[in-house]
Design a protein around this motif. Structure first.
Motif, mmCIF file in Angstrom:
data_model
loop_
_atom_site.group_PDB
_atom_site.id
_atom_site.type_symbol
_atom_site.label_atom_id
_atom_site.label_comp_id
_atom_site.label_asym_id
_atom_site.label_seq_id
_atom_site.Cartn_x
_atom_site.Cartn_y
_atom_site.Cartn_z
ATOM 1 N N ASP B 31 0.830 -1.206 0.000
ATOM 2 C CA ASP B 31 0.000 0.000 0.000
ATOM 3 C C ASP B 31 0.864 1.254 0.000
ATOM 4 O O ASP B 31 1.622 1.489 0.927
ATOM 5 C CB ASP B 31 -0.908 -0.012 1.224
ATOM 6 C CG ASP B 31 -1.743 -1.276 1.295
ATOM 7 O OD1 ASP B 31 -2.582 -1.456 0.415
ATOM 8 O OD2 ASP B 31 -1.532 -2.081 2.224
ATOM 9 N N VAL B 33 1.525 5.102 0.484
ATOM 10 C CA VAL B 33 0.901 6.117 1.344
ATOM 11 C C VAL B 33 1.450 7.518 1.108
ATOM 12 O O VAL B 33 0.930 8.494 1.633
ATOM 13 C CB VAL B 33 1.058 5.750 2.840
ATOM 14 C CG1 VAL B 33 0.291 4.463 3.132
ATOM 15 C CG2 VAL B 33 2.518 5.609 3.256
ATOM 16 N N PHE B 34 2.518 7.619 0.337
ATOM 17 C CA PHE B 34 3.108 8.941 0.106
ATOM 18 C C PHE B 34 3.959 8.890 -1.154
ATOM 19 O O PHE B 34 4.702 7.938 -1.366
ATOM 20 C CB PHE B 34 3.987 9.353 1.289
ATOM 21 C CG PHE B 34 4.748 10.637 1.073
ATOM 22 C CD1 PHE B 34 4.096 11.871 1.121
ATOM 23 C CD2 PHE B 34 6.114 10.620 0.816
ATOM 24 C CE1 PHE B 34 4.799 13.048 0.903
ATOM 25 C CE2 PHE B 34 6.814 11.802 0.613
ATOM 26 C CZ PHE B 34 6.164 13.020 0.659
ATOM 27 N N GLU B 54 6.670 6.050 -0.663
ATOM 28 C CA GLU B 54 6.621 5.411 0.656
ATOM 29 C C GLU B 54 5.424 4.485 0.682
ATOM 30 O O GLU B 54 4.294 4.907 0.447
ATOM 31 C CB GLU B 54 6.461 6.465 1.760
ATOM 32 C CG GLU B 54 7.590 7.463 1.831
ATOM 33 C CD GLU B 54 8.561 7.181 2.975
ATOM 34 O OE1 GLU B 54 8.414 6.119 3.625
ATOM 35 O OE2 GLU B 54 9.446 8.024 3.189
ATOM 36 N N SER B 55 5.693 3.211 0.966
ATOM 37 C CA SER B 55 4.591 2.287 1.211
ATOM 38 C C SER B 55 4.430 2.186 2.715
ATOM 39 O O SER B 55 5.197 2.788 3.467
ATOM 40 C CB SER B 55 4.903 0.921 0.607
ATOM 41 O OG SER B 55 5.895 0.290 1.369
ATOM 42 N N VAL B 56 3.431 1.421 3.170
ATOM 43 C CA VAL B 56 3.280 1.215 4.607
ATOM 44 C C VAL B 56 4.585 0.671 5.171
ATOM 45 O O VAL B 56 4.998 1.009 6.264
ATOM 46 C CB VAL B 56 2.109 0.245 4.895
ATOM 47 C CG1 VAL B 56 2.026 -0.068 6.382
ATOM 48 C CG2 VAL B 56 0.803 0.853 4.434
ATOM 49 N N PRO B 81 -2.228 9.050 -2.788
ATOM 50 C CA PRO B 81 -1.123 8.162 -3.161
ATOM 51 C C PRO B 81 -1.597 6.760 -3.552
ATOM 52 O O PRO B 81 -0.920 6.080 -4.321
ATOM 53 C CB PRO B 81 -0.261 8.108 -1.891
ATOM 54 C CG PRO B 81 -0.653 9.310 -1.101
ATOM 55 C CD PRO B 81 -2.088 9.583 -1.420
#
Lengths: 373, 119
Positions: B31, B33-34, B54-56, B81
């Protein structure tokens, strides 16, 4: 990963499609096909099943509970002698400098104390316990797996197997019978949610896990979501947020040291590092673990250096855990700052890819706990 | 459409090239996220790190596949994102680059070669 240790649930993880990674010498599931974000949310909304069999289960047995508790209080600064039958408590082993050697759970199981310790620390912990508790038998439980079920549906899921599960309060321990299998159960966990940890004979662990996963509200959850859940709950991860160089007061764990072990308590001190720890309990420490909320959308992770100002040359601390909090929907972190910067609302800066970005010091936890006290 | 070994896709659109990452890459990342996008107008060289994802789980970089100028970035990604996961092949694009040396495209894989690589 052939030389890695495997838990009794290893084959089940593979069959569920888990992505396996090395963790503390074990091959462990980091995520399942559902993905970290959904696993996290599923645990907060329903129930997640975690394999925590890599953690150490240790039995400390003395002539009776009180003498074993008295002996263990020479290593752990919490009230163990006052722990009621079938109750559990959080604690930590300390060193002579007042640092934390490991954090753990302690349960009064009548004729013995059951201790659950971190996987990476377990061999050192057991050696330390054996070397210092000469009148007690210290033995690692090697024939049982450890499962955790966490989330609001946990109680109903377990109560369908043994109604006594619903009667337990937070931090109670009991022996429950799931399909005729005697399990050591505590109503506790490390996600901030209501839930249970279940010690089950290794050869019956897969059957129990499959039975729990058959419930529509239960999904398997890996290390990825486990980490974001405990971070949102503001709970320390050993080796990251706490270690041998952090003291209980620095780590904001004063709540775990009961008055009876503090200065002027009936059993004051008497544990490694007591002079440092007792002074800090009274006067505070120079630095403190705090909650941090990056103002922007970029996650700030472990190792990010913290500064008090946008141009200050000298760092004031570091992030020890950080990432994205799926429940709060934004990046969150924890780290250490001097007490002068530890007040909620204080703005500090983290250096991310060469840029100073603001963070706000905030109260922990990020997601309220829902323990059934 | 061309593909890099770093799981980027490159789609020529007139004199610019749209760059995104493949569904295979977003599945591996988890996932997202950014996303930190480059500045419009930036002159970049092949293999410069131009995007941070950035993922989790972790942060990773995307490199410029070509020399050139960044002429547009996908601002919808900064707001959402997750678009990178949900629409990796189209609406989840990252940036558009005007290549200064379009022949650099020739070195990259076609779709069949890329699919063979990830198979």
């Amino acid at each position: 990963m052939s030389d890695l240790l495997r838990t009794p649930l290893h084959d089940l993880h593979i069959s569920l499609g888990a992505k396996m990674v090395e963790f503390a010498g074990y091959s462990m599931p980091v995520q399942y096909p559902m993905g970290v974000m959904q696993e996290h949310t599923h645990t907060r909304e329903k129930a997640g099943l975690f394999d925590v069999s890599h953690m150490g289960q240790v039995i400390i047995k003395g002539p009776d509970f009180q003498s074993a508790a008295q002996a263990l209080e020479t290593l752990i600064p919490v009230d163990i002698m006052g722990l009621a039958l079938n109750r559990q408590r959080y604690g930590f082993l300390t060193n002579d400098a007042g640092g934390i050697m490991d954090d753990l759970m302690l349960a009064n199981r009548g004729d013995h104390i059951l201790v659950v310790v971190n996987a990476a620390c377990k061999s050192d912990d057991i050696a330390h316990l054996k070397a210092n508790l000469s009148d007690c038998a210290v033995s690692e439980v090697t024939d049982r797996a450890l499962l955790a079920i966490q989330g609001p549906a946990s109680a109903a899921v377990l109560a369908a197997l043994d109604p006594a599960a619903a009667e337990m309060r937070f931090m109670d321990v009991a022996v429950l019978s799931f399909d005729g299998v005697a399990c050591w159960v505590s109503r506790s966990g490390y996600t901030g949610e209501d839930g249970y940890e279940i010690s089950v004979p290794a050869h019956q662990a897969t059957a129990l896990a499959e039975r729990l996963l058959a419930h529509p509200d239960v999904a398997p959850i890996g290390l990825g979501a486990r980490d974001s859940l405990r971070l949102e709950a503001g709970l320390c991860l050993y080796g990251h947020d706490i270690d041998t160089l952090t003291t209980p007061t620095q780590a904001a764990l004063n709540w775990a040291i009961q008055n009876v072990r503090r200065r002027d308590g009936a059993r004051e001190g008497g544990f490694p590092g007591a002079p440092v720890i007792l002074d800090e309990l009274q006067d505070g420490a120079e630095r403190k673990r705090v909650g941090l909320r990056p103002d922007g959308r970029a996650p700030m992770r472990e190792g990010v250096t913290l500064f008090s100002g946008i141009d200050d040359a000298a760092p004031i601390g570091q992030i020890t855990s950080g990432g994205f909090g799926p429940t709060v929907g934004r990046p969150i972190a924890m780290g250490y700052v001097p007490v002068a910067h530890a007040q909620n609302g204080t703005i500090i800066y983290g250096e991310l890819r060469g840029k100073r970005l603001p963070l706000t010091v905030v109260a922990l936890p990020f997601t309220p706990h829902s323990f059934k006290r | 459409m061309k593909f890099t070994e770093e799981h980027e896709w490159l789609r020529p659109e007139g004199d610019v090239v749209v760059v995104g990452i493949t569904a295979h890459a977003t599945t591996q990342l988890g996932d997202i996220v950014f996303v930190e996008l480059p500045e419009v107008g930036a002159i970049v060289a092949k293999d410069d790190e131009v995007v941070v994802i950035e993922s989790v789980k972790a942060a990773s970089d995307i490199m410029a596949p070509l020399d050139g100028e960044i002429v547009e970035v996908n601002t919808a990604l900064a707001e959402n994102p997750a678009l990178a996961n949900e629409a990796s092949g189209d609406a989840g694009w990252f940036f558009k680059i005007r290549p200064s040396n379009p022949s650099q495209m020739d070195a990259y894989m076609d779709e069949a070669a890329y699919n063979a690589m990830i198979a």
